[in-house]
Design an enzyme around this catalytic site. Structure first.
Site, PDB file in Angstrom:
ATOM      1  N   PRO A  54       0.799  -1.228   0.000  1.00 37.74           N
ATOM      2  CG  PRO A  54       0.083  -0.904   2.203  1.00 37.74           C
ATOM      3  CD  PRO A  54       0.827  -1.861   1.316  1.00 37.74           C
ATOM      4  CB  CYS A  55       3.266   2.635  -2.420  1.00 41.37           C
ATOM      5  SG  CYS A  55       2.346   2.592  -3.950  1.00 41.37           S
ATOM      6  CG  HIS A  56      -2.682   4.013  -1.028  1.00 46.17           C
ATOM      7  ND1 HIS A  56      -2.523   2.643  -1.200  1.00 46.17           N
ATOM      8  CD2 HIS A  56      -3.643   4.166  -0.088  1.00 46.17           C
ATOM      9  CE1 HIS A  56      -3.359   2.015  -0.399  1.00 46.17           C
ATOM     10  NE2 HIS A  56      -4.057   2.914   0.290  1.00 46.17           N
TER      11      HIS A  56
END
Length: 133
Positions: free
Chosen positions: A52-54
């Site tokens: 989940p790089c967001h």
């Protein structure tokens, strides 16, 4: 475990509905000076739906203008879908949604026979009195 693998491991620990900063991820992998490396690792994220790089933002809560998977608007949309609130159009409310700490992501221990790439010295040696040597 490579530096990028450690970055991805740390990012996976950010709970849904929370964010962390590039600096927090860098500290979690053992080097607070690697914030830019964290950003690069997230830009080449091999598993965008899994890692989940967001959930990683700048220290002031600003979303990334170069979010690799749809731009800053997409990052805002993903975070809002998780319940993260913003102080304005592009800044996360850090007082309420930033994780306080992440655990240290250690490097994997050296395996028997591995060598340092530059010196070619073994990273791990058996003691001279080791049985069976």
């Amino acid at each position: 475990m490579t530096t990028f693998e450690r970055v991805y491991a740390a990012v996976r620990l950010i709970p849904r509905g929370s964010v962390a900063t590039y600096g927090q991820i860098a500290r979690a992998i053992g080097n607070p000076r690697l914030s830019r490396v964290v950003g690069y690792a997230l830009h080449v994220n091999p598993e965008p739906g899994v890692i989940p790089c967001h959930r990683v933002v700048r220290r002031d809560g600003a979303v990334s203008p170069a979010f690799a998977f749809g731009g800053s608007n997409r990052q805002v949309e993903l975070l809002k879908n998780e319940g993260v609130e913003f102080t304005d159009e592009s800044h996360v409310d850090m007082a309420r949604f930033c994780v306080r700490a992440l655990p240290y992501i250690a490097m994997a221990p050296a395996r028997l026979g591995e060598t340092n790439r530059t010196s070619r010295r073994p990273l791990f040696r058996l003691p001279p009195d080791f049985p069976g040597k």
